[in-house]
Motif scaffolding. Structure first.
Motif: not given
Length: 296
Positions: A176-181, A90-92, A152-156, A41-42
């Motif tokens: 609303v959802l961010g693409k990552d943290h 989302q893609n993990r 919050s973050t997408t896919g969590t 993760r980044e």
């Protein structure tokens, strides 16, 4: 005609069986290719995050590296190639299920829904959803979020938990959802959201590495306790045993606790600020129980 149809059907069945067996035998795939693919993760501080271009570091990264050493020994391949692939919330899971990634050690919650698609190793952390806010916001708990914009973050799992809580409590939040943290944190930093709902440990990590850490705090009750665990392909008992045995060895020898202290109690890159987060009672218990029990 019937014979050709039968032969085609048998060929298709054989191909399906072969690919199915290959997909469920990660060690054989690694042995054949001479390569293991790890994800990272980044911005999941302090588990898996970047300390410079293409340089993932963190607690979960070190757990991944321990598995690599175990695989090298098991397969007698000291020069095994290690490929690194960035993943998002989302893609993990798709990248594990389609065989692109062999092991995902980041900040992934082990729950029963995900367990239908992937397998999980022994749990290595426990956390719960809380809120990152600016101190100036005066927000102290979820009731203060009524009719406000919350990130919050997408896919969590946290996004799902917040949506459910919002509906049950009729708070009228705009989620609303961010693409990552890092993206979700930016929504709060730039005042596009008043709070970021996420696992508390990730929020502490983001604050520690913020431009102005003193401006932020983590508040609110913990909505649920969830275990983190590394993901691996489903229905692959040999690979799961190797991963679990690796982590069990670290936990029994005391090496796991040393790694924990390094990443949660001591100064960490890039700003050399300590999180000062002692091991939770749940994690201490799991160093003995060695459980991979999911959250519900």
């Amino acid at each position: 005609m019937k014979l050709s149809v039968l032969m085609a059907s048998m060929a298709a069945t054989a191909l399906f069986s072969a690919t199915g067996a290959q997909a469920a035998d990660t060690l054989a795939k690694i042995a054949e290719s001479g390569k293991i693919t790890l994800s990272y993760r980044e911005s999941s501080v302090p588990f898996s995050y970047l300390d410079g271009p293409n340089k993932p570091i963190g607690f979960s990264v070190e757990l991944s590296n321990a598995v690599v050493e175990a695989v090298k020994k098991k397969l007698n391949k000291p020069n095994l190639q290690v490929a690194l692939m960035p993943v998002t919330s989302q893609n993990r899971i798709p990248l594990i299920t389609n065989g692109t990634v062999d092991l995902e050690c980041g900040s992934t919650t082990n729950n029963t829904a995900r367990g239908k698609d992937v397998a999980f190793a022994i749990n290595h952390f426990y956390t719960g959803t809380r809120l990152l806010v600016k101190k100036s916001s005066k927000i102290k708990n979820y009731a203060d979020l009524a009719k406000k914009t919350v990130a919050s973050t997408t896919g969590t799992t946290n996004a799902l938990v917040m949506r459910k809580y919002n509906t049950e409590k009729n708070l009228g939040m705009d989620i609303v959802l961010g693409k990552d943290h890092a993206d979700s944190f930016l929504l709060v930093e730039s005042d596009r959201a008043v709070a970021f709902a996420m696992d508390d440990i990730l929020l502490f990590g983001l604050i520690a590495n913020a431009k102005t850490p003193a401006d932020f705090e983590v508040v609110g009750d913990s909505l649920q306790v969830e275990p983190y665990a590394c993901m691996l392909p489903k229905d692959d008992p040999a690979f799961k045993k190797l991963v679990d045995d690796t982590f069990a060895g670290l936990m029994k020898s005391g090496e796991f606790e040393k790694l924990y202290n390094k990443w949660f109690m001591q100064p960490i890159p890039p700003k050399n600020v300590p999180l000062n987060l002692p091991m939770s009672p749940q994690l201490k218990e799991n160093l003995k129980a060695l459980s991979d029990k999911p959250a519900t």
